[in-house]
Design a protein around this motif. Structure first.
Motif, short mmCIF file in Angstrom:
data_model
loop_
_atom_site.label_atom_id
_atom_site.label_comp_id
_atom_site.label_asym_id
_atom_site.label_seq_id
_atom_site.Cartn_x
_atom_site.Cartn_y
_atom_site.Cartn_z
N LEU A 37 0.83 -1.20 0.00
CA LEU A 37 0.00 0.00 0.00
C LEU A 37 0.87 1.25 0.00
O LEU A 37 1.99 1.25 0.52
N CYS A 38 0.35 2.31 -0.56
CA CYS A 38 1.04 3.59 -0.61
C CYS A 38 1.50 3.99 0.78
O CYS A 38 0.74 3.95 1.74
N LYS A 39 2.76 4.38 0.91
CA LYS A 39 3.31 4.77 2.20
C LYS A 39 2.79 6.12 2.65
O LYS A 39 2.90 6.48 3.82
N PHE A 40 2.21 6.89 1.74
CA PHE A 40 1.71 8.21 2.09
C PHE A 40 0.26 8.18 2.56
O PHE A 40 -0.08 8.83 3.53
N CYS A 41 -0.60 7.44 1.87
CA CYS A 41 -2.02 7.44 2.23
C CYS A 41 -2.51 6.11 2.79
O CYS A 41 -3.51 6.06 3.48
N GLY A 42 -1.81 5.03 2.46
CA GLY A 42 -2.20 3.71 2.95
C GLY A 42 -3.49 3.18 2.37
O GLY A 42 -4.05 2.21 2.87
N GLU A 43 -3.98 3.78 1.28
CA GLU A 43 -5.28 3.41 0.73
C GLU A 43 -5.21 2.66 -0.59
O GLU A 43 -6.12 1.92 -0.93
N THR A 44 -4.17 2.86 -1.36
CA THR A 44 -4.08 2.33 -2.71
C THR A 44 -2.76 1.59 -2.87
O THR A 44 -1.77 1.95 -2.22
N LEU A 45 -2.74 0.59 -3.74
CA LEU A 45 -1.47 -0.07 -4.02
C LEU A 45 -0.49 0.95 -4.58
O LEU A 45 -0.84 1.78 -5.43
N GLU A 46 0.73 0.89 -4.10
CA GLU A 46 1.74 1.85 -4.51
C GLU A 46 2.11 1.63 -5.98
O GLU A 46 2.31 0.52 -6.43
N SER A 47 2.16 2.73 -6.70
CA SER A 47 2.64 2.74 -8.08
C SER A 47 3.36 4.06 -8.28
O SER A 47 3.20 4.99 -7.48
N ILE A 48 4.11 4.17 -9.33
CA ILE A 48 4.82 5.42 -9.59
C ILE A 48 3.83 6.56 -9.77
O ILE A 48 3.98 7.62 -9.18
N ASP A 49 2.81 6.33 -10.60
CA ASP A 49 1.81 7.38 -10.85
C ASP A 49 1.12 7.81 -9.57
O ASP A 49 0.95 9.01 -9.31
N HIS A 50 0.71 6.83 -8.78
CA HIS A 50 0.00 7.16 -7.55
C HIS A 50 0.93 7.88 -6.57
O HIS A 50 0.56 8.92 -6.02
N SER A 51 2.13 7.35 -6.35
CA SER A 51 3.03 7.89 -5.33
C SER A 51 3.51 9.30 -5.62
O SER A 51 3.78 10.06 -4.70
N PHE A 52 3.63 9.66 -6.90
CA PHE A 52 4.18 10.97 -7.23
C PHE A 52 3.19 11.96 -7.80
O PHE A 52 3.55 13.10 -8.05
N LEU A 53 1.93 11.53 -7.98
CA LEU A 53 0.97 12.47 -8.56
C LEU A 53 -0.43 12.31 -8.01
O LEU A 53 -1.03 13.28 -7.56
N PHE A 54 -1.00 11.10 -8.02
CA PHE A 54 -2.41 10.94 -7.74
C PHE A 54 -2.78 10.73 -6.28
O PHE A 54 -3.94 10.88 -5.92
N CYS A 55 -1.84 10.38 -5.44
CA CYS A 55 -2.11 10.23 -4.01
C CYS A 55 -2.57 11.60 -3.48
O CYS A 55 -1.94 12.62 -3.77
N GLN A 56 -3.65 11.64 -2.72
CA GLN A 56 -4.23 12.92 -2.30
C GLN A 56 -3.23 13.82 -1.56
O GLN A 56 -3.11 15.00 -1.90
N PRO A 57 -2.49 13.33 -0.56
CA PRO A 57 -1.52 14.23 0.08
C PRO A 57 -0.44 14.71 -0.89
O PRO A 57 -0.01 15.87 -0.82
N VAL A 58 -0.02 13.87 -1.82
CA VAL A 58 0.98 14.26 -2.81
C VAL A 58 0.39 15.31 -3.75
O VAL A 58 1.05 16.31 -4.07
N TRP A 59 -0.84 15.10 -4.18
CA TRP A 59 -1.50 16.08 -5.04
C TRP A 59 -1.59 17.43 -4.33
O TRP A 59 -1.36 18.48 -4.93
N ASN A 60 -1.88 17.42 -3.03
CA ASN A 60 -1.94 18.66 -2.25
C ASN A 60 -0.58 19.36 -2.23
O ASN A 60 -0.51 20.59 -2.29
N VAL A 61 0.50 18.58 -2.13
CA VAL A 61 1.85 19.15 -2.16
C VAL A 61 2.08 19.84 -3.50
O VAL A 61 2.53 20.99 -3.56
N TRP A 62 1.78 19.15 -4.62
CA TRP A 62 1.92 19.76 -5.94
C TRP A 62 1.14 21.07 -6.02
O TRP A 62 1.66 22.08 -6.50
N CYS A 63 -0.11 21.05 -5.56
CA CYS A 63 -0.95 22.25 -5.64
C CYS A 63 -0.37 23.40 -4.83
O CYS A 63 -0.35 24.55 -5.29
N GLU A 64 0.11 23.11 -3.63
CA GLU A 64 0.69 24.17 -2.80
C GLU A 64 1.95 24.76 -3.42
O GLU A 64 2.15 25.97 -3.40
#
Length: 121
Positions: free
Chosen positions: A13-40
């Protein structure tokens, strides 16, 4: 899991959100906390500057997220999203300052007075 290092699905599972299987796309873009970082970070720089410093932002965000993920995974470091955003800002300021050395602005100016720098440009 694909190459046999992780054997149980809950470990993948994603180390950031623990909700989705970890993938490159999810870990660096689509994970909600990561997306919030990009937006900020993009909001912090403002839309006018995105084109000018686009070569710095993705690398600073991706590098910082990767390091944070590894520190969380291998050193059990507690995730602090505000800390990673500030660290990304600092990295971008250092990188931009090193490329734009004729600037009269300091790294502190880039971090805390960016909006006024953009307006002055």
């Amino acid at each position: 899991m694909r190459i046999g290092i992780i054997h149980q699905q809950h470990q993948a599972l994603c180390k950031f959100c623990g909700e989705t299987l970890e993938s490159i796309d999810h870990s660096f873009l689509f994970c909600q906390p990561v997306w919030n970082v990009w937006c900020e970070i993009l909001d912090w720089w403002g839309i006018q500057w995105v084109k000018v410093i686009w070569d710095c932002i993705p690398f600073a965000v991706l590098w910082s997220l990767w390091r944070m993920r590894n520190e969380h995974t291998f050193q059990n470091k507690v995730l602090n999203w505000n800390e990673v955003v500030e660290l990304i800002k600092l990295r971008i300021a250092f990188w931009v300052k090193s490329k734009w050395f004729e600037s009269d602005y300091s790294i502190t100016d880039f971090i805390y007075r960016l909006r006024s720098i953009i307006l002055a440009s």
